[in-house]
Write a protein that holds these residues in place. Sequence first.
Motif, PDB file in Angstrom:
ATOM      1  N   ARG B  57       0.830  -1.208   0.000  1.00  0.00           N
ATOM      2  CA  ARG B  57       0.000   0.000   0.000  1.00  0.00           C
ATOM      3  C   ARG B  57       0.865   1.259   0.000  1.00  0.00           C
ATOM      4  NH1 ARG B  57      -5.083   0.815   2.308  1.00  0.00           N
ATOM      5  NH2 ARG B  57      -6.324  -1.079   2.107  1.00  0.00           N
ATOM      6  N   GLU B  58       1.871   1.250   0.871  1.00  0.00           N
ATOM      7  CA  GLU B  58       2.707   2.453   0.983  1.00  0.00           C
ATOM      8  C   GLU B  58       3.505   2.674  -0.293  1.00  0.00           C
ATOM      9  OE1 GLU B  58       4.779   2.008   4.685  1.00  0.00           O
ATOM     10  OE2 GLU B  58       2.967   2.470   5.852  1.00  0.00           O
ATOM     11  N   ARG B  59       3.968   1.579  -0.888  1.00  0.00           N
ATOM     12  CA  ARG B  59       4.707   1.700  -2.149  1.00  0.00           C
ATOM     13  C   ARG B  59       3.788   2.218  -3.266  1.00  0.00           C
ATOM     14  NH1 ARG B  59       8.613   3.353  -4.812  1.00  0.00           N
ATOM     15  NH2 ARG B  59       9.338   2.129  -6.584  1.00  0.00           N
ATOM     16  N   LEU B  60       2.563   1.711  -3.302  1.00  0.00           N
ATOM     17  CA  LEU B  60       1.610   2.177  -4.318  1.00  0.00           C
ATOM     18  C   LEU B  60       1.281   3.657  -4.130  1.00  0.00           C
ATOM     19  CD1 LEU B  60      -0.855  -0.864  -4.530  1.00  0.00           C
ATOM     20  CD2 LEU B  60       0.693  -0.081  -6.329  1.00  0.00           C
ATOM     21  N   ALA B  61       1.169   4.080  -2.860  1.00  0.00           N
ATOM     22  CA  ALA B  61       0.905   5.505  -2.595  1.00  0.00           C
ATOM     23  C   ALA B  61       2.015   6.373  -3.179  1.00  0.00           C
ATOM     24  CB  ALA B  61       0.767   5.737  -1.093  1.00  0.00           C
ATOM     25  N   GLU B  62       3.273   5.917  -3.021  1.00  0.00           N
ATOM     26  CA  GLU B  62       4.412   6.645  -3.611  1.00  0.00           C
ATOM     27  C   GLU B  62       4.340   6.632  -5.132  1.00  0.00           C
ATOM     28  OE1 GLU B  62       7.584   4.974  -0.270  1.00  0.00           O
ATOM     29  OE2 GLU B  62       8.025   4.699  -2.412  1.00  0.00           O
ATOM     30  N   LEU B  63       4.124   5.433  -5.686  1.00  0.00           N
ATOM     31  CA  LEU B  63       4.132   5.283  -7.147  1.00  0.00           C
ATOM     32  C   LEU B  63       3.026   6.107  -7.802  1.00  0.00           C
ATOM     33  CD1 LEU B  63       4.834   1.437  -7.419  1.00  0.00           C
ATOM     34  CD2 LEU B  63       6.411   3.300  -8.033  1.00  0.00           C
ATOM     35  N   ALA B  64       1.944   6.344  -7.059  1.00  0.00           N
ATOM     36  CA  ALA B  64       0.830   7.135  -7.599  1.00  0.00           C
ATOM     37  C   ALA B  64       1.090   8.632  -7.468  1.00  0.00           C
ATOM     38  CB  ALA B  64      -0.468   6.761  -6.907  1.00  0.00           C
ATOM     39  N   GLY B  65       2.280   8.985  -6.983  1.00  0.00           N
ATOM     40  CA  GLY B  65       2.622  10.401  -6.889  1.00  0.00           C
ATOM     41  C   GLY B  65       2.433  10.967  -5.485  1.00  0.00           C
ATOM     42  N   GLU B 142       6.278  -0.375 -12.588  1.00  0.00           N
ATOM     43  CA  GLU B 142       6.576  -0.698 -11.189  1.00  0.00           C
ATOM     44  C   GLU B 142       5.334  -1.257 -10.493  1.00  0.00           C
ATOM     45  OE1 GLU B 142       7.341   1.981 -12.844  1.00  0.00           O
ATOM     46  OE2 GLU B 142       9.484   2.374 -12.599  1.00  0.00           O
ATOM     47  N   VAL B 143       4.175  -0.679 -10.786  1.00  0.00           N
ATOM     48  CA  VAL B 143       2.929  -1.208 -10.210  1.00  0.00           C
ATOM     49  C   VAL B 143       2.712  -2.647 -10.660  1.00  0.00           C
ATOM     50  CG1 VAL B 143       0.398  -0.974 -10.224  1.00  0.00           C
ATOM     51  CG2 VAL B 143       1.842   1.064  -9.985  1.00  0.00           C
ATOM     52  N   SER B 144       2.966  -2.897 -11.941  1.00  0.00           N
ATOM     53  CA  SER B 144       2.766  -4.247 -12.484  1.00  0.00           C
ATOM     54  C   SER B 144       3.695  -5.255 -11.818  1.00  0.00           C
ATOM     55  CB  SER B 144       3.002  -4.251 -13.999  1.00  0.00           C
ATOM     56  OG  SER B 144       2.090  -3.381 -14.636  1.00  0.00           O
ATOM     57  N   LEU B 149       1.657  -8.593 -12.056  1.00  0.00           N
ATOM     58  CA  LEU B 149       0.755  -8.673 -13.202  1.00  0.00           C
ATOM     59  C   LEU B 149       1.487  -9.280 -14.390  1.00  0.00           C
ATOM     60  CD1 LEU B 149      -0.996  -5.157 -13.054  1.00  0.00           C
ATOM     61  CD2 LEU B 149      -1.591  -7.265 -11.837  1.00  0.00           C
ATOM     62  N   PRO B 150       0.889 -10.267 -15.039  1.00  0.00           N
ATOM     63  CA  PRO B 150       1.528 -10.879 -16.217  1.00  0.00           C
ATOM     64  C   PRO B 150       1.271 -10.056 -17.482  1.00  0.00           C
ATOM     65  CG  PRO B 150      -0.543 -11.963 -15.767  1.00  0.00           C
ATOM     66  CD  PRO B 150      -0.387 -10.883 -14.701  1.00  0.00           C
ATOM     67  N   ASP B 151       1.855 -10.473 -18.575  1.00  0.00           N
ATOM     68  CA  ASP B 151       1.546  -9.857 -19.868  1.00  0.00           C
ATOM     69  C   ASP B 151       0.054 -10.008 -20.167  1.00  0.00           C
ATOM     70  OD1 ASP B 151       4.160  -9.209 -20.142  1.00  0.00           O
ATOM     71  OD2 ASP B 151       4.597 -10.628 -21.755  1.00  0.00           O
ATOM     72  N   GLN B 152      -0.459  -9.112 -20.975  1.00  0.00           N
ATOM     73  CA  GLN B 152      -1.885  -9.041 -21.353  1.00  0.00           C
ATOM     74  C   GLN B 152      -2.752  -8.539 -20.192  1.00  0.00           C
ATOM     75  OE1 GLN B 152      -2.152  -9.636 -24.479  1.00  0.00           O
ATOM     76  NE2 GLN B 152      -0.484 -11.043 -24.927  1.00  0.00           N
ATOM     77  N   VAL B 153      -2.113  -8.023 -19.163  1.00  0.00           N
ATOM     78  CA  VAL B 153      -2.835  -7.451 -18.022  1.00  0.00           C
ATOM     79  C   VAL B 153      -2.143  -6.133 -17.680  1.00  0.00           C
ATOM     80  CG1 VAL B 153      -3.488  -7.767 -15.583  1.00  0.00           C
ATOM     81  CG2 VAL B 153      -3.359  -9.764 -17.111  1.00  0.00           C
ATOM     82  N   TYR B 154      -2.903  -5.047 -17.516  1.00  0.00           N
ATOM     83  CA  TYR B 154      -2.252  -3.817 -17.057  1.00  0.00           C
ATOM     84  C   TYR B 154      -3.154  -3.067 -16.081  1.00  0.00           C
ATOM     85  CZ  TYR B 154      -4.756  -0.074 -19.642  1.00  0.00           C
ATOM     86  OH  TYR B 154      -5.697   0.832 -20.075  1.00  0.00           O
ATOM     87  N   PRO B 155      -2.545  -2.281 -15.169  1.00  0.00           N
ATOM     88  CA  PRO B 155      -3.331  -1.563 -14.170  1.00  0.00           C
ATOM     89  C   PRO B 155      -3.929  -0.293 -14.774  1.00  0.00           C
ATOM     90  CG  PRO B 155      -0.991  -1.124 -13.840  1.00  0.00           C
ATOM     91  CD  PRO B 155      -1.092  -2.079 -15.004  1.00  0.00           C
ATOM     92  N   VAL B 156      -5.245  -0.254 -14.919  1.00  0.00           N
ATOM     93  CA  VAL B 156      -5.903   0.893 -15.554  1.00  0.00           C
ATOM     94  C   VAL B 156      -5.991   2.051 -14.560  1.00  0.00           C
ATOM     95  CG1 VAL B 156      -7.915   1.657 -16.875  1.00  0.00           C
ATOM     96  CG2 VAL B 156      -7.221  -0.739 -16.948  1.00  0.00           C
ATOM     97  N   PHE B 157      -6.449   1.745 -13.358  1.00  0.00           N
ATOM     98  CA  PHE B 157      -6.496   2.742 -12.279  1.00  0.00           C
ATOM     99  C   PHE B 157      -6.715   1.997 -10.974  1.00  0.00           C
ATOM    100  CE2 PHE B 157     -10.599   2.935 -14.693  1.00  0.00           C
ATOM    101  CZ  PHE B 157     -11.340   2.139 -13.845  1.00  0.00           C
ATOM    102  N   GLY B 158      -6.486   2.705  -9.882  1.00  0.00           N
ATOM    103  CA  GLY B 158      -6.833   2.168  -8.577  1.00  0.00           C
ATOM    104  C   GLY B 158      -8.103   2.825  -8.074  1.00  0.00           C
ATOM    105  N   MET B 159      -8.609   2.299  -6.958  1.00  0.00           N
ATOM    106  CA  MET B 159      -9.751   2.927  -6.291  1.00  0.00           C
ATOM    107  C   MET B 159      -9.551   2.787  -4.780  1.00  0.00           C
ATOM    108  SD  MET B 159     -13.843   2.089  -6.562  1.00  0.00           S
ATOM    109  CE  MET B 159     -14.004   2.376  -8.346  1.00  0.00           C
ATOM    110  N   ALA B 160      -9.498   3.941  -4.106  1.00  0.00           N
ATOM    111  CA  ALA B 160      -9.436   3.956  -2.644  1.00  0.00           C
ATOM    112  C   ALA B 160     -10.867   4.026  -2.132  1.00  0.00           C
ATOM    113  CB  ALA B 160      -8.639   5.163  -2.172  1.00  0.00           C
ATOM    114  N   VAL B 161     -11.224   3.087  -1.245  1.00  0.00           N
ATOM    115  CA  VAL B 161     -12.611   2.996  -0.760  1.00  0.00           C
ATOM    116  C   VAL B 161     -12.614   2.944   0.764  1.00  0.00           C
ATOM    117  CG1 VAL B 161     -14.829   1.814  -1.079  1.00  0.00           C
ATOM    118  CG2 VAL B 161     -13.025   1.502  -2.774  1.00  0.00           C
ATOM    119  N   GLY B 162     -13.566   3.614   1.384  1.00  0.00           N
ATOM    120  CA  GLY B 162     -13.707   3.555   2.843  1.00  0.00           C
ATOM    121  C   GLY B 162     -14.850   4.442   3.289  1.00  0.00           C
TER     122      GLY B 162
END
Lengths: 245, 245
Positions: B57-65, B142-144, B149-162
């Motif tokens: 989570r913390e790494r993703l927060a960084e990678l998302a800017g 880096e997210v992948s 995530l394997p080939d033919q799969v890519y992260p389109v966006f995330g969603m923070a929910v709470g």
Amino acid sequence: MNPTIELLKSHRSIRKFTDQPIGTELLHELVRAGQGASTSNHVQACSIVRVTDVAKRERLAELAGGQASVSGCAEFLVFCADMKRPMEAAARAGADVVAGMTEHLLVSSIDAALLAQNVAVAAESVGLGLCYIGGLRNNPQEVSELLELPDQVYPVFGMAVGYPAHQPDVKPRLPVEAILFVNRYDDSRTAEQVAAFDQTMHDYYLARSSNNKSSSWSEQLKPLFTVKLRAHMKEFLNKRGFGLR
Amino acid sequence: MNPTIELLKSHRSIRKFTDQPIGTELLHELVRAGQGASTSNHVQACSIVRVTDVAKRERLAELAGGQASVSGCAEFLVFCADMKRPMEAAARAGADVVAGMTEHLLVSSIDAALLAQNVAVAAESVGLGLCYIGGLRNNPQEVSELLELPDQVYPVFGMAVGYPAHQPDVKPRLPVEAILFVNRYDDSRTAEQVAAFDQTMHDYYLARSSNNKSSSWSEQLKPLFTVKLRAHMKEFLNKRGFGLR
């Protein structure tokens, strides 16, 4: 769970409609509900062409591969990815614009999809039915010319909307555990899950109330991958200003 | 109009959340509601990675800017365009698969967006708040790798929910008549409509309950167009099997 979630889970594509019109006031309300969806950096990169002209409807039905719902629905909406409006707004505000990035294609296509899905949910919440018409991408250049779409705008899909004249069964979906991973993508059980879902779809296709057939999920997918699917799309998008660079 | 349409029109991005957890049962119900959305030819080309691991989570927060909502939300979901599952299913059924078409990128990205928007609506219908995190595309490679995530799969966006810990104002949208055309795209009034909307947004930014500023819609758009926006996306997508051909 609650009525909204029940509504979302009960979606089925409607392709036959009664003659009952929708009315401009309700249509605008559906579009306003659509606009409530998230939009990347508030870019609002979606425009809609409402097609009321009978001849244009019939031509679009042909261009989509002969889909009668396009001409036979109360309202036919063409959802367009539109980078022209925000780009020109930025340019008027003094930006030295760099156009045609692959990311612009993603941002605008996703914006159009989020807005459209809200329109779909809003429509179903008032008893309307609908069907997305991805078939517009069979002939995107002709669709663009027919609707006079400029560069930086392309037709992502259409949506046929109206009061349902049939009530098809809800089509099964993959089980949640087949699409929801935890912390890492792990498809070690996918082949097994797909085999079980093939059986689910086989039973569904045999038992459903119309258009019965003996098939499975995997069988139905084959045509999507055995040809160069809509091989014109890259050149079309490049030509229309989505430079894929 | 009705409670569902009111819900759609009252969306605002939530970036601060209480400590209240969501629970796996409710989360699965939201995903099932998501799966109710339309899917191109039933291809179901979306997978979700639910990230519960604190370090990831913390790494993703960084990678998302540097987005605190990524680590600070109850659930963080990464919506992936996934052509791997349907392609491999078709291959097992005997298809001689042609991969990597531009159209595959569109189909899977749109499928992911439709499903995600249903999840968003379902979440808001039970009192949850959320924010899409397109910033994952700042560092998609880096997210992948982080999520395997394997080939033919890519992260389109995330969603923070709470559960929301703030209640921001609803951001204005362009008027319906600015985005809804009839029979043909006609933007002869767009400059004038945008000027009026710039004033609307100027007033909104000055008056809103937090993060006040003097700006306008057009001003805010400039950074999206004055650089090569996410210039890595084309090469990234090509490398990951979305060959853009």
